[in-house]
Design a protein around this motif. Structure first.
Motif, short mmCIF file in Angstrom:
data_model
loop_
_atom_site.label_atom_id
_atom_site.label_comp_id
_atom_site.label_asym_id
_atom_site.label_seq_id
_atom_site.Cartn_x
_atom_site.Cartn_y
_atom_site.Cartn_z
N ARG A 32 14.20 -34.19 1.75
CA ARG A 32 13.04 -33.77 2.02
C ARG A 32 14.08 -35.52 2.59
N ILE A 43 8.42 -32.61 6.78
CA ILE A 43 8.64 -31.54 6.12
C ILE A 43 7.90 -30.65 5.32
N TRP A 44 6.59 -31.34 5.22
CA TRP A 44 5.01 -29.65 5.04
C TRP A 44 5.35 -29.31 6.73
N GLN A 86 4.81 -38.97 -1.43
CA GLN A 86 6.19 -38.38 -1.67
C GLN A 86 7.09 -38.90 -0.47
N VAL A 87 5.97 -39.58 0.84
CA VAL A 87 7.12 -39.72 2.07
C VAL A 87 7.62 -41.35 1.47
N CYS A 106 9.95 -41.25 -0.97
CA CYS A 106 11.50 -41.18 -0.42
C CYS A 106 11.98 -42.29 0.36
N SER A 163 13.74 -27.83 8.70
CA SER A 163 12.45 -28.39 8.94
C SER A 163 12.79 -28.01 10.70
#
Length: 1002
Positions: A27, A52-53, A64-65, A68, A146
């Motif tokens: 990520r 990412i997803w 989560q972003v 990161c 990605s």
């Protein structure tokens, strides 16, 4: 300390002063790559989540972003303080010198090489192109997993090949044939489908004295294309072969030097332009990094039989899309006399560029410059901001503030704005974005010469070959070829004017037994019409009369009556209302006019029915015929039926939203009912219908007011508050009501005057203009009391109570609520009763009377559920959740808030969603679960700031900062922008707390 160097042209790499930095795979690599591709520009958090997803992000995706990004900050800060990642709504920006990123260096070198080529400095251009290509160490972002980033990587890979092709072309122009053959043979094996490379190989072989090998290279290309794709070589390759066989292939010639007006100081510093001004060298913002939630696609449909000059289309494309180094918004203006196809050309170009040039959306507005009421810049900006996802409640009133918000919303997007039928430059200038990634296409009758830097296209009549092509596409090629001389005479007869030609061709297409020569004879028999066809509006009247006289009497009558409609597009039921024809499929009445192109099909409704529109000149002509054939009384009767149809639909929409005729007053003007099946289908989503028909409904309020139909005017205006209140259309609320107010006053209509004043009181209250609201409500209440109108009294006292409650006078508010409740009961309005119960329950909660508050809320919920009023149920449930929190029943409060949150999302209420996310944060704080609270506060910040509600966002930032004792850096990052908002909006209590937290180092 030497700066960091970032490489994306190959595997993703970061090089620091001590060598390569190790990037954790996954990520963080994806996020860093996305930020590097948009160096010094905002990348939205939503886009990073998508990278990412893709289609299935978890609930914690945004968190989560953030984690990161935080880790990347630490990694980069430890290596070089000159590189930073900052938070900027709606996402993040990586700040660094563009010269530290190989992709930006590559783009800058290619741009400089193109400039050198324009000046004839080919040797230097070749050297820069070689330097640019040597930056590559493989395919862009190779090894990165990605899908969306792979699309951008393919785009950069294509730019690499384009740079190689350009460098080879320049070397051919310099006569370096022998040295290119081997390289071109390798490149054609690696990229066998690139015909440009094959053409360059053929030229290099031929001018190296290897004619037979050049021809064999052509045959190899032909075999490959035929076997792999079933295609013949391109025209350019076939022409190369023919020239070689004829011995007439000219040597590639360098272009003549172009004198560029640059002084010597600029030339001497050209090599440093990346360091001094990296921004112009950067590529335009890529579509992936700018994707937002609201992507408008407002363009009208393009016509299938479009005809235009290819050079004109190419020039418009270049003006709007520009080159990579463009630093200003692209701007083009299409002007010309009526009927020359200005709008048609603009829409065609816009569709042509929509996907590749402007993937972040297309905005469109008819500025009504040739009507008596041109659109104001404030009106247009309001429409555009709503289309870009800004709720009406957050749109400022002043032109300057709207323009600033508009430019901010477009700053990181690639959006095309089409402004049709502009009255003049003053109408257009406030609507220009500030971003170089956007472009504006304007049409108008005026020349618009004061638009700075605009590429101008002035349309005239078609060239003869274009006119014949248009005729062939409409009536058929075989028919035109069979009467070639008559076809040429016909296009000359109508002056090659596109609209006139379309109309005549439509008659021929509808009557296949007519010859083209017979149409020429018909035109010739019209005295003076041939001369008139070359002179403005009179020419159009002559052409239009040919089609008009060919219509059946009832079709002519409909055309005349339809010209009264002031809506931008016309639903089919209007034909039934104007003719008082109650057939189940009123579109059958419209179709004869479509067949001869006196009406155009503008689109399709959710019911599957069609929408229609007039061409402006045809509408003018039809109105002339209306005045000549219908008495004022007949026109008034038709207008009343048309307005009665809109009134019926608006009333039904209100009933579906509220569950009945609740909290609204109606007049006695007769309704005209469209087919019941149409009404049921089109009002399946009543708010969506009100949104879609907003312009038509508001225009009808003003039309009926001007025509003296005062009862319909005030009734329709107050019914539209259903839309204005939910969507925050305060400007339209005031505009329609002031028009209706003038009409009812002039007519001495006391009830209508009081209804409008009461509704204006609600508007002023919504704007926090409490003194003005009190005056309007007191004036209306006096009239309603004199008329013994309980519904009017109830509405006035309800709003007066809300003003008292907001001002802190709970005792006065409760008394007004008590009297309002009695009035609603007297009027039999249960929804009005439920609204009063919900509003007054808030006072009971503040006074500690929780049992009474609970009883009132329970009764209100029973009413809302009984009538099916979802909006009222959501507002009451939110109060229930707050009451549960006060009672210590946190688990139930969370369940309640969650239910209301889903209701808000289902109805598109983004303001309510932000409130509920914050409520959930409060609940989890009380429950001692700060981790969950942080998540909801985070989402509340994103939700409020995502629609540019920075006041609501600042409150959520303050909530979140209170929980971050252990993270002073993150807390400061949240509080600094919040302090600015609190100070600007004079929110003293919140400002004091935020400054205290900052001072204590929280």
């Amino acid at each position: 300390m030497s700066p960091l160097a970032f490489r994306v042209l190959g595997p993703l790499q970061v090089h620091g002063p001590d060598g390569p930095l190790r990037l954790p795979p996954g990520r963080q690599e994806v996020i860093l790559a996305a930020l590097l591709l948009e160096t010094n520009r905002v990348v939205s958090t939503n886009h990073l989540v998508d990278l990412i997803w893709e289609d299935n992000p978890p609930e914690t995706a945004r968190t989560q972003v953030q984690i990161c990004v935080s880790r990347l900050r630490k990694l980069l800060a430890g290596a070089d303080g000159e590189v930073s990642i900052t938070t900027r709504p709606p996402g993040y920006v990586l700040h660094t010198d563009a010269g530290n990123v190989d992709a930006a260096l590559f783009t800058g070198l290619v741009l400089r090489a193109r400039r050198l080529r324009e000046r004839g400095e080919l040797d230097q251009a070749v050297r820069l192109l070689r330097d640019a290509v040597t930056l590559w160490q493989g395919d862009c972002l190779s090894g990165l997993d990605s899908g969306p980033l792979a699309n951008k990587a393919r785009q950069l890979n294509e730019e690499r090949l384009t740079a190689v092709e350009l460098r080879i072309q320049l070397e051919l122009e310099l006569g370096r044939y022998d040295g290119l053959v081997g390289e071109l043979q390798r490149l054609t094996r690696e990229h066998p489908l690139r015909e440009k490379l094959r053409g360059q190989l053929i030229q290099a072989l031929y001018w190296s004295g290897r004619q037979a090998e050049a021809l064999e290279a052509f045959r190899t290309a032909r075999r490959f294309l035929a076997e792999e794709l079933g295609l013949e070589p391109s025209r350019e390759l076939r022409e190369l072969e023919s020239a070689i066989l004829a011995g007439r292939l000219p040597a590639p010639a360098a272009p003549a030097p172009v004198r560029v007006p640059v002084d010597r100081a600029e030339e001497e510093t050209a090599g440093a332009e990346l360091e001094e001004d990296p921004e112009p060298a950067a590529a335009p913002p890529p579509p992936e990094a700018l994707r937002q939630d609201a992507v408008p696609h407002q363009l009208p449909a393009a016509v299938a039989d479009f005809v235009s000059d290819a050079d004109r289309l190419a020039a418009l494309e270049e003006a709007l899309t520009g080159r990579p180094g463009r630093t200003t918004v692209g701007l083009a203006a299409i002007t010309g006399k009526p009927g020359t196809g200005k709008s048609t050309l603009a829409v065609h170009v816009a569709h042509m560029l929509s996907e590749t040039g402007f993937p972040d959306g297309q905005l469109y507005c008819d500025l009504r410059g040739t009507t008596g009421t041109p659109a104001t810049p404030e009106e247009v900006l309001g429409r555009f901001l709503r289309a870009l996802g800004i709720p009406g409640q957050l749109i400022p009133e002043s032109l300057d503030e709207r323009a600033e918000m508009y430019r901010t919303r477009l700053a990181s997007r690639r959006v095309l704005v089409v402004l049709d039928d502009a009255a003049g430059e003053g109408q257009v200038l406030p609507l220009l974005p500030g971003s170089r990634g956007c472009a504006v296409l304007v049409t108008g009758r005026a020349r618009l010469t004061a638009l700075p830097g605009a590429h101008r296209v002035e349309l005239d009549v078609l060239a003869e070959d274009q006119a014949l092509e248009l005729l062939s596409r409409i009536v058929g090629r075989e028919r035109v070829a069979g009467e070639a001389a008559a076809a040429e005479a016909l296009v000359r007869t109508v002056g090659r004017l596109p609209l006139a030609l379309r109309i005549v061709a439509a008659r021929l297409a509808a009557r296949p037994h007519w010859t083209l020569a017979s149409m020429v004879q018909r035109l010739a028999n019209e005295r003076h019409r041939l001369d008139e066809l070359a002179h403005g509006e009179m020419t159009m009247r002559a052409s239009l009369s040919l089609t008009y006289e060919g219509l059946a009497p009832e079709d002519r009558r409909l055309l005349r009556l339809l010209s009264m409609a002031q809506a931008p597009t016309l639903p089919s039921w209007l034909a039934g209302a104007l003719l008082d024809d109650r057939r189940p499929f009123p579109s059958d009445l419209m179709e004869p006019l479509v067949d001869v192109q006196m009406l155009d099909v503008a689109g399709v409704e959710r019911t599957g029915g069609f929408r229609y529109r007039f061409h402006e000149i045809i509408r003018v002509y039809a109105r002339e015929q209306l005045a000549a054939h219908h008495t004022p009384e007949a026109r008034q009767e038709a207008l009343a039926r048309m307005a009665g149809g809109w009134m019926h639909l608006a009333q039904q929409a209100h009933r579906k939203v509220y569950g009945g005729d609740f909290t609204v007053l109606h007049g006695d003007a007769p309704r005209w009912e469209p087919p019941a099946s149409y009404t049921d289908e089109v009002l399946a989503d009543p708010l969506a219908w009100l949104d879609a028909e907003q312009a038509s409904l508001c225009g009808m309020v003003e039309h009926t007011a001007d025509a003296g139909l005062h009862d319909l005017s005030w009734d329709l205006a107050t019914s539209l508050v259903t839309l204005f209140e939910v969507r925050g259309h305060y400007d339209l609320w005031e505009q329609t009501h002031l028009s209706a107010l003038a009409a009812v006053r002039k007519a001495g209509n006391l009830r209508g005057t009081a209804a409008i004043r009461a509704s204006l009181g609600s508007l002023y209250m919504s704007r926090n203009q409490f003194d003005t609201a009190r005056q309007a409500l007191n004036s209306a209440l006096d009239v309603f009391q004199a008329l013994d109108e309980p519904m009017g009294e109830a509405l006035c006292r309800r709003d007066m109570a809300l003003i008292a409650r907001t001002s802190g006078d709970d005792a006065a508010a409760l008394e007004l609520y008590r009297r309002s409740l009695a009035d609603f009961d007297r009027a039999g309005d249960v929804v009005g009763r439920a609204i009063v119960l919900t509003q007054s329950a808030h006072i009971r909660m503040r006074q500690g009377e929780t049992a009474e508050a609970q009883n009132q809320l329970d009764e209100a919920l029973d009413i809302y559920e009984g009538v099916g009023y979802t909006g009222g149920r959501a507002r009451t449930l939110r109060r229930v959740g707050q009451l549960l929190l006060e009672q210590g029943r946190s688990d139930l409060a969370v369940l309640t808030f969650t239910e209301v949150l889903e209701l808000c999302r289902d109805s598109g209420d983004v303001i309510g969603e932000g409130h509920l996310l914050r409520d959930l944060g409060h609940a989890f704080v009380i429950m001692g679960r700060p981790d969950r609270a942080r998540d909801f506060y985070d989402r509340a910040v994103a939700a409020r700031e995502g629609v540019m509600d920075f006041g609501g966002g600042a409150l959520a930032r303050l909530d979140l900062a209170r929980l971050l004792d252990a993270e002073p850096g993150r807390s400061r990052e949240l509080l600094v922008p919040a302090v600015e908002v609190f100070r600007e909006r004079r929110m003293g209590r919140e400002l004091a707390e935020a400054e205290r937290l900052l001072a204590t180092g929280c």
